[in-house]
Design an enzyme around this catalytic site. Structure first.
Site, PDB file in Angstrom:
ATOM      1  N   HIS A 148      46.477  42.505  42.405  1.00 33.19           N
ATOM      2  CA  HIS A 148      47.169  41.769  41.346  1.00 33.19           C
ATOM      3  C   HIS A 148      48.400  42.544  40.895  1.00 33.19           C
ATOM      4  O   HIS A 148      48.574  43.714  41.215  1.00 33.19           O
ATOM      5  CB  HIS A 148      46.246  41.479  40.157  1.00 33.19           C
ATOM      6  N   CYS A 167      51.511  49.140  36.602  1.00 33.01           N
ATOM      7  CA  CYS A 167      50.850  47.903  37.039  1.00 33.01           C
ATOM      8  C   CYS A 167      51.830  46.745  37.211  1.00 33.01           C
ATOM      9  O   CYS A 167      51.471  45.708  37.773  1.00 33.01           O
ATOM     10  CB  CYS A 167      49.762  47.506  36.046  1.00 33.01           C
ATOM     11  N   HIS A 173      48.974  45.981  43.219  1.00 30.97           N
ATOM     12  CA  HIS A 173      48.000  47.002  43.608  1.00 30.97           C
ATOM     13  C   HIS A 173      46.622  46.347  43.624  1.00 30.97           C
ATOM     14  O   HIS A 173      46.455  45.219  43.151  1.00 30.97           O
ATOM     15  CB  HIS A 173      48.026  48.183  42.629  1.00 30.97           C
ATOM     16  N   HIS A 175      42.045  46.436  43.544  1.00 32.34           N
ATOM     17  CA  HIS A 175      40.818  46.992  42.966  1.00 32.34           C
ATOM     18  C   HIS A 175      39.604  46.473  43.733  1.00 32.34           C
ATOM     19  O   HIS A 175      39.627  45.371  44.285  1.00 32.34           O
ATOM     20  CB  HIS A 175      40.655  46.573  41.499  1.00 32.34           C
ATOM     21  N   ASP A 213      37.834  36.889  46.680  1.00 31.92           N
ATOM     22  CA  ASP A 213      37.747  38.086  47.524  1.00 31.92           C
ATOM     23  C   ASP A 213      38.911  38.165  48.512  1.00 31.92           C
ATOM     24  O   ASP A 213      39.262  37.185  49.170  1.00 31.92           O
ATOM     25  CB  ASP A 213      36.417  38.071  48.286  1.00 31.92           C
ATOM     26  N   HIS A 214      39.514  39.362  48.612  1.00 27.53           N
ATOM     27  CA  HIS A 214      40.629  39.636  49.521  1.00 27.53           C
ATOM     28  C   HIS A 214      41.807  38.682  49.286  1.00 27.53           C
ATOM     29  O   HIS A 214      42.349  38.092  50.223  1.00 27.53           O
ATOM     30  CB  HIS A 214      40.165  39.602  50.983  1.00 27.53           C
ATOM     31  N   GLU A 260      36.802  46.892  36.472  1.00 23.64           N
ATOM     32  CA  GLU A 260      37.988  46.991  37.310  1.00 23.64           C
ATOM     33  C   GLU A 260      38.042  48.326  38.040  1.00 23.64           C
ATOM     34  O   GLU A 260      38.467  48.422  39.191  1.00 23.64           O
ATOM     35  CB  GLU A 260      39.239  46.817  36.441  1.00 23.64           C
TER      36      GLU A 260
END
Length: 288
Positions: A148, A167, A173, A175, A213-214, A260
């Protein structure tokens, strides 16, 4: 001054989900692999929470005495046992994690000032029971990986850097998010379950894990095109996605916890909260 203290204990035991009034095929359909003979086992971890005033020695309870009570009333009886046969309560209502926690409360309540029983079947599944008859809260932990960028479309790059720091960098980046979904409901008096675990896991996978996801949340999840995907906003959006499908399973969404990183997490308490107006961009005030 009121204080809550927690005592940890462990026991290893096996159990089987099987109702004698059902045929083998009916048991298999209802309980899946959990119905297999002779059963399966877990390394249970138990947290007993006690509440009270501090005494003259600075204690709610003498923990040496608490340890003895838990051992005498619970762990010495359950450890290395077959739960279905150990306590009479498990002959009427199956020894699900929910029901084990309930019966442990009943066994300890005459001796200790309980406020919560938390029982882990394994690290991704646990129950909290607080003495409310057949009501319990069950938590499933799962995970997804996503990227994100924290930046509002209303602000310049410099302004976003001022608010979100690193950020806000253009390429984002990632998580490895850990998600805890807690639901509250009434145990069935025969099966001991508040919800079908497989159905609950399927709902979480369908509405959250598979879509998230991904992904790059800002670009792949439409909601975050105009909403900054902070951990708080992600958790709140997950709650909006899960509230209705969870309720269709006969339980109430109680809490969403999103971790996170080891340093950052947030919790959304969902019961009696209105999620109908979660849409559109977050309004960020202009920098002065």
């Amino acid at each position: 001054m009121k204080c809550i203290v927690n005592r940890r204990a462990k026991f290893s035991a096996s159990h089987r989900y099987w109702l004698p009034e059902l045929s083998e095929q009916e048991n298999q359909k209802r309980f899946g692999p959990n119905s297999r003979f002779p059963g399966h086992g877990h390394n249970y971890v138990l947290y007993v929470s006690l509440i009270g005033e501090l005494d003259q020695y600075g204690m709610v309870q003498n923990l040496s005495n608490v340890k003895k009570v838990i051992k005498n009333e619970v762990t010495s009886q359950l450890d290395y046992g077959y739960l279905n046969d150990i306590w009479e309560e498990f002959k009427q209502t199956l020894p699900t994690t929910e029901n084990i926690a309930r019966v442990i409360w009943q066994r300890l309540a005459p001796h200790l000032p309980l406020t919560d029983i938390q029982l882990y079947e394994h690290p991704q599944l646990w129950v909290n029971y607080q003495g409310k008859d057949m009501e319990a809260t069950l938590t499933i932990q799962t995970h997804f990986s996503a990227a994100h960028r924290l930046a509002s479309n209303q602000l310049s790059y410099e302004e976003n850097l001022e608010i979100y720091g690193k950020c806000a960098r253009p390429n984002g980046h990632g998580h490895n998010y850990h998600l805890e979904v807690s639901v509250t409901g009434e145990m069935d008096s025969r099966t001991g379950m508040i919800v079908d675990l497989v159905a609950l896991q399927n709902v979480i996978d369908e509405y959250v894990v598979e879509p998230f996801d991904h992904t790059f949340l800002n670009k792949d999840i439409a909601h975050f095109a105009d909403t900054v995907p902070t951990a708080e906003n992600i958790a709140f959006y997950i709650a909006t996605l899960l509230k209705e499908p969870v309720s269709k399973l006969g339980v109430e969404l109680d809490k969403i916890k999103l971790i996170e990183s080891p340093n950052n997490s947030c919790e959304i308490f969902c019961r009696h909260q209105n999620f109908n107006n979660v849409q559109g961009e977050n309004k960020v005030p202009a920098l002065v």
